[in-house]
Design a protein around this motif. Structure first.
Motif, PDB file in Angstrom:
ATOM      1  N   GLY A 242       0.797  -1.218   0.000  1.00  8.43           N
ATOM      2  CA  GLY A 242       0.000   0.000   0.000  1.00  8.43           C
ATOM      3  C   GLY A 242       0.829   1.266   0.000  1.00  8.43           C
ATOM      4  N   PHE A 243       0.163   2.379   0.285  1.00  7.90           N
ATOM      5  CA  PHE A 243       0.832   3.681   0.297  1.00  7.90           C
ATOM      6  C   PHE A 243       1.675   3.854   1.553  1.00  7.90           C
ATOM      7  N   ASP A 244       2.661   4.717   1.447  1.00  8.96           N
ATOM      8  CA  ASP A 244       3.395   5.164   2.623  1.00  8.96           C
ATOM      9  C   ASP A 244       2.538   6.224   3.312  1.00  8.96           C
ATOM     10  N   ILE A 245       1.986   5.876   4.493  1.00 11.71           N
ATOM     11  CA  ILE A 245       1.000   6.739   5.135  1.00 11.71           C
ATOM     12  C   ILE A 245       1.579   8.095   5.522  1.00 11.71           C
ATOM     13  N   ALA A 246       2.799   8.089   6.038  1.00 10.83           N
ATOM     14  CA  ALA A 246       3.410   9.362   6.450  1.00 10.83           C
ATOM     15  C   ALA A 246       3.503  10.329   5.273  1.00 10.83           C
ATOM     16  N   THR A 247       3.889   9.809   4.117  1.00 13.13           N
ATOM     17  CA  THR A 247       3.973  10.653   2.923  1.00 13.13           C
ATOM     18  C   THR A 247       2.586  11.037   2.429  1.00 13.13           C
ATOM     19  N   LEU A 248       1.665  10.075   2.473  1.00 10.42           N
ATOM     20  CA  LEU A 248       0.308  10.326   1.987  1.00 10.42           C
ATOM     21  C   LEU A 248      -0.371  11.453   2.766  1.00 10.42           C
ATOM     22  N   MET A 249      -0.137  11.512   4.068  1.00 12.44           N
ATOM     23  CA  MET A 249      -0.774  12.533   4.896  1.00 12.44           C
ATOM     24  C   MET A 249      -0.288  13.944   4.558  1.00 12.44           C
TER      25      MET A 249
ATOM     26  N   ALA B  96      -3.848  -0.200  -0.061  1.00 10.02           N
ATOM     27  CA  ALA B  96      -3.907   0.130  -1.488  1.00 10.02           C
ATOM     28  C   ALA B  96      -3.457  -1.031  -2.363  1.00 10.02           C
ATOM     29  N   GLY B  97      -2.648  -1.935  -1.814  1.00 10.51           N
ATOM     30  CA  GLY B  97      -2.272  -3.136  -2.556  1.00 10.51           C
ATOM     31  C   GLY B  97      -3.464  -4.046  -2.782  1.00 10.51           C
ATOM     32  N   PHE B  98      -4.324  -4.151  -1.765  1.00  6.70           N
ATOM     33  CA  PHE B  98      -5.577  -4.906  -1.886  1.00  6.70           C
ATOM     34  C   PHE B  98      -6.463  -4.237  -2.934  1.00  6.70           C
ATOM     35  N   VAL B  99      -6.543  -2.910  -2.860  1.00  7.11           N
ATOM     36  CA  VAL B  99      -7.352  -2.154  -3.826  1.00  7.11           C
ATOM     37  C   VAL B  99      -6.848  -2.398  -5.250  1.00  7.11           C
TER      38      VAL B  99
ATOM     39  N   ASN C 168      -6.366  -2.729   6.099  1.00 10.66           N
ATOM     40  CA  ASN C 168      -6.069  -2.570   7.523  1.00 10.66           C
ATOM     41  C   ASN C 168      -6.141  -1.125   8.011  1.00 10.66           C
ATOM     42  N   GLU C 169      -6.823  -0.253   7.268  1.00  7.71           N
ATOM     43  CA  GLU C 169      -6.939   1.156   7.662  1.00  7.71           C
ATOM     44  C   GLU C 169      -7.548   1.301   9.057  1.00  7.71           C
ATOM     45  N   LEU C 170      -8.520   0.448   9.380  1.00  7.41           N
ATOM     46  CA  LEU C 170      -9.159   0.490  10.690  1.00  7.41           C
ATOM     47  C   LEU C 170      -8.144   0.384  11.821  1.00  7.41           C
ATOM     48  N   LEU C 171      -7.081  -0.376  11.587  1.00  7.59           N
ATOM     49  CA  LEU C 171      -6.112  -0.662  12.640  1.00  7.59           C
ATOM     50  C   LEU C 171      -5.142   0.479  12.883  1.00  7.59           C
TER      51      LEU C 171
ATOM     52  N   HIS D 111     -14.382   7.273  -0.019  1.00  6.50           N
ATOM     53  CA  HIS D 111     -15.694   6.845  -0.502  1.00  6.50           C
ATOM     54  C   HIS D 111     -15.594   5.992  -1.762  1.00  6.50           C
ATOM     55  N   GLU D 112     -14.756   6.409  -2.693  1.00  8.78           N
ATOM     56  CA  GLU D 112     -14.687   5.692  -3.966  1.00  8.78           C
ATOM     57  C   GLU D 112     -14.165   4.266  -3.794  1.00  8.78           C
ATOM     58  N   LEU D 113     -13.346   4.034  -2.774  1.00  4.53           N
ATOM     59  CA  LEU D 113     -12.834   2.684  -2.525  1.00  4.53           C
ATOM     60  C   LEU D 113     -13.908   1.809  -1.894  1.00  4.53           C
ATOM     61  N   ALA D 114     -14.734   2.399  -1.038  1.00  8.14           N
ATOM     62  CA  ALA D 114     -15.862   1.652  -0.474  1.00  8.14           C
ATOM     63  C   ALA D 114     -16.822   1.238  -1.589  1.00  8.14           C
ATOM     64  N   VAL D 115     -17.063   2.149  -2.537  1.00  8.29           N
ATOM     65  CA  VAL D 115     -17.934   1.837  -3.681  1.00  8.29           C
ATOM     66  C   VAL D 115     -17.324   0.712  -4.516  1.00  8.29           C
ATOM     67  N   LEU D 116     -16.002   0.744  -4.689  1.00  7.96           N
ATOM     68  CA  LEU D 116     -15.318  -0.301  -5.446  1.00  7.96           C
ATOM     69  C   LEU D 116     -15.536  -1.674  -4.823  1.00  7.96           C
ATOM     70  N   PHE D 117     -15.337  -1.777  -3.517  1.00  3.10           N
ATOM     71  CA  PHE D 117     -15.503  -3.076  -2.861  1.00  3.10           C
ATOM     72  C   PHE D 117     -16.953  -3.561  -2.928  1.00  3.10           C
ATOM     73  N   ASN D 118     -17.894  -2.635  -2.828  1.00  2.00           N
ATOM     74  CA  ASN D 118     -19.295  -3.036  -2.962  1.00  2.00           C
ATOM     75  C   ASN D 118     -19.595  -3.553  -4.360  1.00  2.00           C
ATOM     76  N   ALA D 119     -18.904  -3.024  -5.359  1.00  2.00           N
ATOM     77  CA  ALA D 119     -19.117  -3.478  -6.735  1.00  2.00           C
ATOM     78  C   ALA D 119     -18.430  -4.803  -7.023  1.00  2.00           C
ATOM     79  N   LYS D 120     -17.315  -5.056  -6.360  1.00  2.00           N
ATOM     80  CA  LYS D 120     -16.490  -6.217  -6.686  1.00  2.00           C
ATOM     81  C   LYS D 120     -16.783  -7.454  -5.827  1.00  2.00           C
ATOM     82  N   CYS D 121     -17.323  -7.251  -4.625  1.00  2.00           N
ATOM     83  CA  CYS D 121     -17.516  -8.377  -3.706  1.00  2.00           C
ATOM     84  C   CYS D 121     -18.881  -9.029  -3.899  1.00  2.00           C
TER      85      CYS D 121
END
Length: 226
Positions: free
Chosen positions: A44-51, A86-89, A109-112, A119-129
């Motif tokens: 996934g992304f480097d969170i420190a850089t992403l922020m 983001a790797g899962f995505v 693992n964002e929750l952790l 939002h767009e990633l939540a929509v993606l998982f709803n479409a793919k699962c």
């Protein structure tokens, strides 16, 4: 470059009325990480850089996501190790997924670590699962799917014993099997309709609400009514 090469190979036979087989339009894309290692597909992304780059997902990642969802040839994720966040995505943006059988997990693992899911990633998982129970397990529970669990939940299409090269070879075999699907040029157009909603959401500019902002909204708008 892959798409440009495919379009060049597709265009000539497509316009040739005497070419009934349209063999020039065959193609598939495999996405795989470094095959010299067997541990990660993508962490996934480097969170420190992403922020420090609040517009990165919308300006840089979302256009890639939308393009993969409507890519004109089959796209296969060769998951040769862990696929987190983001790797899962990235894997789910592909049309097919082939996963290493051992020492490979898939997890949002964002929750952790306290990061909201765009939002767009939540929509993606709803479409793919296959159903909302799987989506709940992915996003609300941050479950780490083993390869067997991922196969059972239909998050992946095939599980392969062996190392990165074995996963790639299985993905290549699948790519060759599927490559004819793009020969008439409508594969990507059909995908546009299947994934119309996640594509549309990825093209909108949305803002992630952070926990302290949500709490401020609660204090201001909800608590006074309790």
């Amino acid at each position: 470059m892959v798409e440009a090469q495919w379009r060049d190979s597709w265009r000539i036979p497509f316009n040739d009325k005497n070419d009934k087989e349209k063999t020039g339009g065959h193609g598939a894309l495999i996405i795989v990480s470094n095959r010299q290692q067997n541990k990660f597909f993508s962490n996934g992304f480097d969170i420190a850089t992403l922020m420090t780059k609040p517009q990165f997902i919308h300006n840089s990642f979302d256009p890639i996501a939308a393009h993969l969802l409507r890519f004109p040839i089959p796209v296969i994720a060769a998951i040769n190790g862990h696929a987190f966040a983001a790797g899962f995505v990235l894997a789910m943006l592909c049309d097919y997924r082939v996963m290493k059988s051992k020492k490979a997990w898939m997890s949002m693992n964002e929750l952790l670590f306290g990061a909201p899911v765009p939002h767009e990633l939540a929509v993606l998982f709803n479409a793919k699962c296959i159903d909302s129970i799987v989506v709940r397990k992915i996003l609300s529970e941050a479950h780490r799917f083993t390869s067997g669990e991922a196969l059972e939940a239909k998050l992946v299409d095939e599980v392969v014993d062996g190392d990165s090269n074995a996963v790639f070879e299985a993905s290549l075999k699948l790519a060759l099997k599927l490559s004819h699907l793009s020969k008439l040029g409508v594969y990507g157009l059909i995908k546009r309709e299947i994934y119309r909603k996640p594509i549309a959401e990825s093209e909108k500019e949305s803002r992630i609400i952070l926990p302290h902002e949500e709490d401020e909204l609660f204090q201001r708008n909800v608590k006074p009514r309790l």
